[in-house]
Write a protein that holds these residues in place. Structure first.
Motif, mmCIF file in Angstrom:
data_model
loop_
_atom_site.group_PDB
_atom_site.id
_atom_site.type_symbol
_atom_site.label_atom_id
_atom_site.label_comp_id
_atom_site.label_asym_id
_atom_site.label_seq_id
_atom_site.Cartn_x
_atom_site.Cartn_y
_atom_site.Cartn_z
ATOM 1 N N LEU A 227 1.153 -1.265 -0.064
ATOM 2 C CA LEU A 227 0.378 0.165 -0.123
ATOM 3 C C LEU A 227 0.931 1.166 0.175
ATOM 4 C CD1 LEU A 227 -3.228 -1.163 2.500
ATOM 5 C CD2 LEU A 227 -3.110 -0.738 -0.079
ATOM 6 N N ARG A 228 1.936 1.066 0.913
ATOM 7 C CA ARG A 228 3.038 2.369 0.456
ATOM 8 C C ARG A 228 3.766 2.553 -1.184
ATOM 9 N NH1 ARG A 228 3.065 5.525 5.010
ATOM 10 N NH2 ARG A 228 3.221 4.472 6.984
ATOM 11 N N ALA A 229 2.665 1.254 -1.897
ATOM 12 C CA ALA A 229 3.778 1.149 -3.321
ATOM 13 C C ALA A 229 3.941 2.125 -4.066
ATOM 14 C CB ALA A 229 3.756 0.276 -4.054
ATOM 15 N N ASP A 230 4.361 2.861 -5.300
ATOM 16 C CA ASP A 230 4.145 3.237 -6.844
ATOM 17 C C ASP A 230 3.961 2.714 -6.995
ATOM 18 O OD1 ASP A 230 3.847 4.337 -8.795
ATOM 19 O OD2 ASP A 230 5.186 5.805 -9.096
ATOM 20 N N VAL A 231 2.254 1.992 -8.186
ATOM 21 C CA VAL A 231 1.965 1.241 -8.994
ATOM 22 C C VAL A 231 2.834 0.777 -10.344
ATOM 23 C CG1 VAL A 231 0.453 0.117 -7.041
ATOM 24 C CG2 VAL A 231 -0.149 1.824 -8.836
ATOM 25 N N THR A 232 3.165 2.641 -10.676
ATOM 26 C CA THR A 232 3.151 2.954 -11.770
ATOM 27 C C THR A 232 4.231 1.803 -13.169
ATOM 28 O OG1 THR A 232 2.915 5.185 -11.356
ATOM 29 C CG2 THR A 232 4.010 4.086 -14.121
ATOM 30 N N GLY A 233 3.685 1.019 -13.992
ATOM 31 C CA GLY A 233 4.228 -0.257 -14.154
ATOM 32 C C GLY A 233 4.193 -0.901 -13.941
ATOM 33 N N LEU A 234 3.824 -1.532 -13.272
ATOM 34 C CA LEU A 234 3.254 -2.968 -13.124
ATOM 35 C C LEU A 234 2.720 -3.470 -14.312
ATOM 36 C CD1 LEU A 234 2.603 -2.843 -9.066
ATOM 37 C CD2 LEU A 234 5.051 -3.644 -10.214
ATOM 38 N N PRO A 235 2.675 -4.801 -13.853
ATOM 39 C CA PRO A 235 1.719 -5.797 -14.705
ATOM 40 C C PRO A 235 0.464 -5.967 -14.139
ATOM 41 C CG PRO A 235 3.751 -7.212 -13.272
ATOM 42 C CD PRO A 235 3.908 -5.643 -12.808
ATOM 43 N N PRO A 236 -0.157 -6.774 -14.756
ATOM 44 C CA PRO A 236 -1.594 -6.795 -15.032
ATOM 45 C C PRO A 236 -1.650 -7.816 -13.485
ATOM 46 C CG PRO A 236 -1.052 -6.841 -17.215
ATOM 47 C CD PRO A 236 0.090 -6.728 -16.639
ATOM 48 N N HIS A 237 -2.517 -7.352 -12.358
ATOM 49 C CA HIS A 237 -3.020 -8.815 -11.054
ATOM 50 C C HIS A 237 -3.734 -9.526 -11.525
ATOM 51 C CE1 HIS A 237 1.114 -7.227 -9.706
ATOM 52 N NE2 HIS A 237 0.759 -7.024 -9.017
ATOM 53 N N PHE A 238 -4.196 -10.277 -11.085
ATOM 54 C CA PHE A 238 -5.163 -10.689 -10.317
ATOM 55 C C PHE A 238 -5.083 -11.443 -8.983
ATOM 56 C CE2 PHE A 238 -8.587 -14.216 -9.272
ATOM 57 C CZ PHE A 238 -9.432 -13.972 -10.375
ATOM 58 N N LEU A 239 -6.662 -10.624 -8.530
ATOM 59 C CA LEU A 239 -6.330 -10.364 -6.114
ATOM 60 C C LEU A 239 -7.647 -10.999 -6.107
ATOM 61 C CD1 LEU A 239 -6.007 -6.618 -6.411
ATOM 62 C CD2 LEU A 239 -3.808 -8.698 -6.427
ATOM 63 N N ARG A 253 -8.184 -2.260 -1.005
ATOM 64 C CA ARG A 253 -7.005 -0.483 -1.451
ATOM 65 C C ARG A 253 -6.269 -0.518 -2.997
ATOM 66 N NH1 ARG A 253 -4.271 2.613 3.261
ATOM 67 N NH2 ARG A 253 -3.458 4.250 2.285
ATOM 68 N N PHE A 254 -4.916 -1.476 -2.708
ATOM 69 C CA PHE A 254 -4.489 -1.605 -3.553
ATOM 70 C C PHE A 254 -5.230 -2.002 -5.087
ATOM 71 C CE2 PHE A 254 -0.984 -4.336 -5.740
ATOM 72 C CZ PHE A 254 0.165 -3.301 -5.665
ATOM 73 N N GLY A 255 -6.158 -2.524 -5.619
ATOM 74 C CA GLY A 255 -6.278 -3.058 -6.689
ATOM 75 C C GLY A 255 -7.243 -1.475 -7.121
ATOM 76 N N ASP A 256 -7.737 -0.537 -6.274
ATOM 77 C CA ASP A 256 -8.156 0.645 -6.599
ATOM 78 C C ASP A 256 -6.622 1.283 -6.950
ATOM 79 O OD1 ASP A 256 -11.192 0.277 -5.876
ATOM 80 O OD2 ASP A 256 -10.642 1.442 -3.650
ATOM 81 N N MET A 257 -5.466 1.180 -6.570
ATOM 82 C CA MET A 257 -4.323 1.780 -6.244
ATOM 83 C C MET A 257 -3.783 1.195 -8.157
ATOM 84 S SD MET A 257 -2.245 1.297 -3.322
ATOM 85 C CE MET A 257 -1.324 1.688 -3.259
ATOM 86 N N ILE A 263 -3.440 -0.341 -15.023
ATOM 87 C CA ILE A 263 -2.872 -0.923 -15.125
ATOM 88 C C ILE A 263 -4.027 -2.511 -14.473
ATOM 89 C CG2 ILE A 263 -1.577 -3.086 -14.143
ATOM 90 C CD1 ILE A 263 -0.034 -0.608 -12.320
ATOM 91 N N ASP A 264 -4.503 -3.346 -15.371
ATOM 92 C CA ASP A 264 -5.543 -3.946 -15.717
ATOM 93 C C ASP A 264 -5.613 -4.930 -14.359
ATOM 94 O OD1 ASP A 264 -6.100 -3.327 -18.262
ATOM 95 O OD2 ASP A 264 -5.103 -5.102 -18.920
ATOM 96 N N VAL A 265 -6.597 -5.075 -13.944
ATOM 97 C CA VAL A 265 -6.833 -5.854 -12.368
ATOM 98 C C VAL A 265 -8.008 -6.181 -12.302
ATOM 99 C CG1 VAL A 265 -7.210 -4.041 -11.205
ATOM 100 C CG2 VAL A 265 -6.052 -5.410 -9.687
#
Length: 314
Positions: A227-239, A253-257, A263-265
């Protein structure tokens, strides 16, 4: 309402609670013996064979018959950074491998408290590099993990991005430890519904992560608390997460980020499910549905290099 088959995971966690209450000192060996019992809730997968890996890091490789060897799943087991193993998650890795049609390498990273952060992340990075050295393109690697392993899966993507290295094709995180500081209201609202961790609440996550980090300053690292991360440039996530878990607010919250960063999530919040419920693959319909959803997500973001899918989802 949860299926009757899903009761097995609830029963397991209740058993853990009862045995922990009877072992107040909770030696590490005792806790690790509990986490090994995750192996009981998955079923064996027909058509998948296994081999032990003794490379830069050790583990177990699950290979479905006819697998697309151009792709790979790197599986990072859970266990609060202090337990779990490739053996405890072997069968679940086999279910993912079968559903996706690609080999899965379940890695054995060094465990806390004997080995403090960043030893675990270093080992997951070494496993990723081992797959790449073996000829798998980073974009064809799916990094998946549960609980603490889910947090490590995302931390690996963050680390690779920060180093300017190619990131994996996708990340799959089951009940991930994204909120290591206990920000979420669910640490209070879900104490009665989370059988595994509810009784310990915020104090439980704080104590668990304290065993993992070398000092408290590391708790706010984005590699420890996503939750402290800058998520720019991360790959798609399935949570995916159970609706009644302590960790659900952090996952949401991380999904919203990720969404806000474009980013596709996919965020799957499943009612009446317990921590890392997909580990019941082959046994509970909710777990099988989650595995099928993961496979569909992977087909979209890390498609097979072959003309046809190797396997239908388990």
């Amino acid at each position: 309402m949860a299926s009757a088959e899903a009761q097995k995971l609830k029963d397991l966690y209740q058993s853990w609670n009862e045995r922990r209450a009877a072992n107040q000192n909770e030696p590490i060996a005792f806790l690790r013996s509990l986490f090994q019992e995750w192996e009981q809730v998955s079923t064996e997968v027909p058509g998948v064979w296994y081999e032990s890996i003794d490379g830069p890091v050790t583990g177990i490789r699950a290979v479905p018959i006819g697998a697309d060897e151009a792709r790979a799943i790197l599986y990072v087991h859970g266990g609060g950074y202090i337990g779990g193993s490739s053996a405890s998650h072997r069968k679940f890795a086999g279910h993912l491998a079968h559903a996706i049609g690609a080999p899965a390498f379940a890695v054995d990273y060094r465990l806390a408290p004997e080995h403090k952060y960043p030893a675990q992340l270093d080992d997951v990075r070494a496993a990723f590099d081992w797959l790449v050295a073996g000829g798998v393109s980073p974009s064809q690697i799916i990094v998946a993990g549960d609980s603490a392993g889910g947090a490590l899966a995302t931390a690996l993507a963050l680390l690779l991005r920060d180093e300017g290295a190619p990131v994996p094709g996708a990340v799959v995180a089951l009940s991930p430890y994204y909120d290591s500081e206990g920000f979420g209201d669910s640490f209070e609202s879900n104490t009665s519904s989370d059988i595994m961790a509810g009784a310990r609440g915020r104090a439980g996550i704080h104590a668990n992560v304290s065993m993992f980090i070398a000092d408290e300053s590391q708790r706010t690292s984005p590699y420890v608390t996503a939750l402290r991360a800058d998520v720019t440039g991360l790959p798609p996530h399935f949570l995916t997460v159970g609706e009644g878990e302590l960790l659900v607010d952090g996952v949401l919250r991380f999904g919203d980020m990720l969404r806000e960063a474009g980013i596709d999530v996919v965020v799957e919040v499943v009612p009446d499910m317990q921590h890392v419920f997909p580990l019941m693959a082959g046994r509970a319909p909710e777990a099988d549905a989650s595995v099928r959803a993961i496979a569909e997500f992977v087909r979209t973001h890390v498609p097979t290099t072959r003309n046809e899918a190797v396997h239908a989802p388990a």
